[in-house]
Write a protein that holds these residues in place. Sequence first.
Motif, PDB file in Angstrom:
ATOM      1  N   ARG A  17      42.882  40.642  28.133  1.00  0.00           N
ATOM      2  CA  ARG A  17      42.479  42.187  28.658  1.00  0.00           C
ATOM      3  C   ARG A  17      41.439  41.798  29.760  1.00  0.00           C
ATOM      4  N   ARG A  18      40.414  40.790  29.426  1.00  0.00           N
ATOM      5  CA  ARG A  18      39.570  40.474  30.408  1.00  0.00           C
ATOM      6  C   ARG A  18      40.002  39.793  31.741  1.00  0.00           C
ATOM      7  N   GLY A  21      41.579  42.506  33.898  1.00  0.00           N
ATOM      8  CA  GLY A  21      40.335  43.459  34.339  1.00  0.00           C
ATOM      9  C   GLY A  21      39.955  42.757  35.603  1.00  0.00           C
ATOM     10  N   LEU A  24      42.302  42.410  38.571  1.00  0.00           N
ATOM     11  CA  LEU A  24      42.507  43.891  38.930  1.00  0.00           C
ATOM     12  C   LEU A  24      41.197  44.458  40.005  1.00  0.00           C
ATOM     13  N   VAL A  25      40.144  44.250  39.200  1.00  0.00           N
ATOM     14  CA  VAL A  25      39.022  44.975  39.806  1.00  0.00           C
ATOM     15  C   VAL A  25      38.671  44.199  41.347  1.00  0.00           C
ATOM     16  N   TYR A 164      49.011  43.305  37.810  1.00  0.00           N
ATOM     17  CA  TYR A 164      47.922  43.465  37.883  1.00  0.00           C
ATOM     18  C   TYR A 164      47.017  43.195  39.116  1.00  0.00           C
ATOM     19  N   ILE A 214      32.210  40.820  37.253  1.00  0.00           N
ATOM     20  CA  ILE A 214      33.543  40.756  36.134  1.00  0.00           C
ATOM     21  C   ILE A 214      34.152  39.541  36.243  1.00  0.00           C
ATOM     22  N   ARG A 215      34.324  38.942  37.378  1.00  0.00           N
ATOM     23  CA  ARG A 215      34.870  37.752  37.746  1.00  0.00           C
ATOM     24  C   ARG A 215      34.427  36.417  37.113  1.00  0.00           C
TER      25      ARG A 215
END
Length: 462
Positions: A17-18, A21, A24-25, A164, A214-215
């Motif tokens: 999931r990470r 995400g 995608l972000v 994604y 996030i990355r």
Amino acid sequence: MTTLSNPAKRPLTRDQRRVLGATLVGTTVEWYDFFIYANAAAIIFASQYFAPVGEENPQLAQLLAYASVGISFLFRPLGAVLAGWIGDKYGRRMVLMVTLGLMGVATTLIGFLPTYATIGVWAPVMLIVLRILQGVSAGGEWGGAALMAVEHAPTPRRGLFGAYPQIGVPLGMLLASAILGLFSLILTPEQFQAWGWRVPFLVSFVLIFVGYYIRRKVAETPVFQELRANAAQSKTPLRQLFQDDWKTIIKAALSFAGNNAAGYMVTGGFVLGYVTTTHGVSQTSMLTLVSVAAACWIVSTLFGGVLSDRIGRRPTYLIGFGFQLVWAIPMFLMIGTGNMFLIIFAVLVFTLPIGLTYGPQSAMYSEMFPSRTRLSGVSISYALGAILGGAFAPTIAQSLVGSTGWIGSVGVYLAIMAVVSGIAVLTIKEPRGTPLTPEQEAAQNEQPNLVSNAEHQKTAML
């Protein structure tokens, strides 16, 4: 078979999931920056950066604005080469961090850039330089994000995982169009032209920090970890790539050209500029339409990725390009009426074939290239496909309408691009399920040798 024993039905882990995400972000932020420029080129840059040309020939000024969008595509291969070299030697994660920062800096500086009325010819020159930097960044971003998703994916769900980073593109476009539309709605036309259009460019500075945070938490892909552990990274990935897989690059690039031409003309850029200038539809209405189209594109892209896991990459692509071939001319004839209902209907329907030929792309590209040169291969193929497809699609469309006086000519152009890409897909052997890790590749390569040795021994005995 139980859900736990079936990889296609297992719940996603926290790490998976990470990864989804992060891809995608980060991709959303990257393409938000890219589409902000494309939309501004359609409604702002002709008057503010190419003003002297526009005084005598408004259409030529608009052509120059669209050309400034396209010129960045010529520098995508440079970004792809640099990112491919970095990613195949030092990891996919490093590419994602570098490209995100470069795109954010270039976009923010455009928000501060003076107009032609202030600094003269230096204004369009600096605008083009910053656009080139955006192109270099975009050329490297996609490959890193695609591999980060697909190389973390269970084999039966590569299409879904690969979709994604793909939906980051319409999400970025949705965000760009929504913010531009918001400011064009709450500000007067004079305020929007004077300074309001700059705010979405400056917002990029904040979004970059979100994407970076996030990355940086995402682990390197299992494929690259295995390459690094075995010291199997190619010392000269580009030379090895062009020596062994140049035909694959051509096929992959052509398979993308038809989709990219359609995406850049229909869901932004040309249609936005054409309808507002020719039919007098408000910028707010068209930006709202682009936002809705982007939302539909998100759904169709996810659907395309999932469908490719079920029926294969090639069949999904061929269905999409067949749809594009059939719908392209009727769509532009509807756009030419100026009827807002028909325009909305035409554009929203067209997001389905765009999604079907975009959703499976990350998975198909990843499965087409060997692990040691994979990032170089997918990045360069994507960059070349973008040049052949979307680079100058709005400029070509504007020229076709100007020379023929018939909006349907743009539909003919997109139909031809669909045929070219469809033929390219037919030359690609179905790649679904191809081994991605070095160990799996080695095992697969040994199978023909085992069969050959067995046949040789049998012949010797006879």
